[in-house]
Design a protein around this motif. Structure first.
Motif, PDB file in Angstrom:
ATOM      1  N   SER A 188       0.842  -1.194   0.000  1.00  0.00           N
ATOM      2  CA  SER A 188       0.000   0.000   0.000  1.00  0.00           C
ATOM      3  C   SER A 188       0.879   1.247   0.000  1.00  0.00           C
ATOM      4  CB  SER A 188      -0.935   0.015   1.211  1.00  0.00           C
ATOM      5  OG  SER A 188      -0.199   0.191   2.408  1.00  0.00           O
ATOM      6  N   THR A 189       0.298   2.323  -0.503  1.00  0.00           N
ATOM      7  CA  THR A 189       0.986   3.606  -0.532  1.00  0.00           C
ATOM      8  C   THR A 189      -0.012   4.685  -0.167  1.00  0.00           C
ATOM      9  OG1 THR A 189       2.421   2.828  -2.313  1.00  0.00           O
ATOM     10  CG2 THR A 189       2.317   5.187  -1.982  1.00  0.00           C
ATOM     11  N   ASP A 190       0.398   5.606   0.700  1.00  0.00           N
ATOM     12  CA  ASP A 190      -0.420   6.784   0.972  1.00  0.00           C
ATOM     13  C   ASP A 190       0.478   8.014   0.895  1.00  0.00           C
ATOM     14  OD1 ASP A 190       0.805   7.081   3.507  1.00  0.00           O
ATOM     15  OD2 ASP A 190      -0.724   5.860   4.473  1.00  0.00           O
ATOM     16  N   ALA A 191       0.010   9.139   1.346  1.00  0.00           N
ATOM     17  CA  ALA A 191       0.726  10.407   1.165  1.00  0.00           C
ATOM     18  C   ALA A 191       2.155  10.387   1.707  1.00  0.00           C
ATOM     19  CB  ALA A 191      -0.064  11.542   1.808  1.00  0.00           C
ATOM     20  N   ASP A 192       2.379   9.796   2.883  1.00  0.00           N
ATOM     21  CA  ASP A 192       3.725   9.851   3.467  1.00  0.00           C
ATOM     22  C   ASP A 192       4.292   8.493   3.868  1.00  0.00           C
ATOM     23  OD1 ASP A 192       2.019   9.413   5.573  1.00  0.00           O
ATOM     24  OD2 ASP A 192       3.076  10.723   6.958  1.00  0.00           O
ATOM     25  N   ALA A 193       3.650   7.392   3.472  1.00  0.00           N
ATOM     26  CA  ALA A 193       4.159   6.073   3.858  1.00  0.00           C
ATOM     27  C   ALA A 193       3.886   5.033   2.778  1.00  0.00           C
ATOM     28  CB  ALA A 193       3.529   5.621   5.170  1.00  0.00           C
ATOM     29  N   THR A 194       4.802   4.078   2.679  1.00  0.00           N
ATOM     30  CA  THR A 194       4.634   2.928   1.790  1.00  0.00           C
ATOM     31  C   THR A 194       4.859   1.677   2.620  1.00  0.00           C
ATOM     32  OG1 THR A 194       5.497   4.216  -0.060  1.00  0.00           O
ATOM     33  CG2 THR A 194       5.431   1.828  -0.335  1.00  0.00           C
TER      34      THR A 194
END
Length: 168
Positions: free
Chosen positions: A45-51
């Protein structure tokens, strides 16, 4: 000595941070009680500030000589798994180096030179497996205090007193 081993999957997280010296921080995210079919370092998963990545499979090894440590970990109320990763030959990629349920070994990892070390909650299935191992192989060891062997009979040693010098 009896041993048992179990393959697990390791999930790690890379977070971007606002820091003048480093751009990102890696940390263990979770342990999967089964090894998935995904290739190591697959992005989950990937979001704005973390993978979040599936880091790969690892082995949790149990030894009958360490059952007291496993028992203490389970009795803590929130049993943990320690995960250690290290940079591969000075590069940017990480390699999974150790996964353990032994708190003593986990604490020793902090002095091992691994760059990413952390704990994650122990999944209930793994806790049950470890509890069964402890139940089967744990032997309570009685502490025996050693008596000190006096160098010169019952006379206590005095600083500067050498046993090879004769008394006058």
């Amino acid at each position: 000595m009896m041993e048992a081993s179990r393959e697990v999957g390791v999930v790690v997280r890379r977070r971007s941070i606002d820091n003048p010296w480093i751009d990102q921080v890696w940390s263990p995210a979770m342990i999967l009680d089964d090894v998935p079919a995904a290739a190591p370092w697959t992005v989950l998963s990937t979001d704005a500030d973390a993978t979040t990545y599936y880091a790969g499979p690892a082995s949790i090894d149990l030894f009958s000589s360490d059952t007291a440590n496993y028992r203490d970990n389970l009795a803590d109320g929130t049993p943990r798994i320690w995960v250690a990763l290290r940079r591969q030959h000075g590069g940017a990629e990480l390699e999974l180096t150790k996964v353990t349920a032994d708190p003593t070994e986990g604490e020793a990892l902090f002095e091992s030179g691994c760059e990413v070390i952390g704990t994650v909650p122990m999944p209930p299935e793994i806790a049950a497996w470890i509890a069964a191992f402890v139940d089967q192989f744990h032997v309570e060891r009685v502490f025996h205090k050693r008596k000190r062997d006096r160098a010169s009979g019952d006379r206590p040693r005095v600083p500067g007193d050498r046993p090879d010098e004769g008394r006058r």
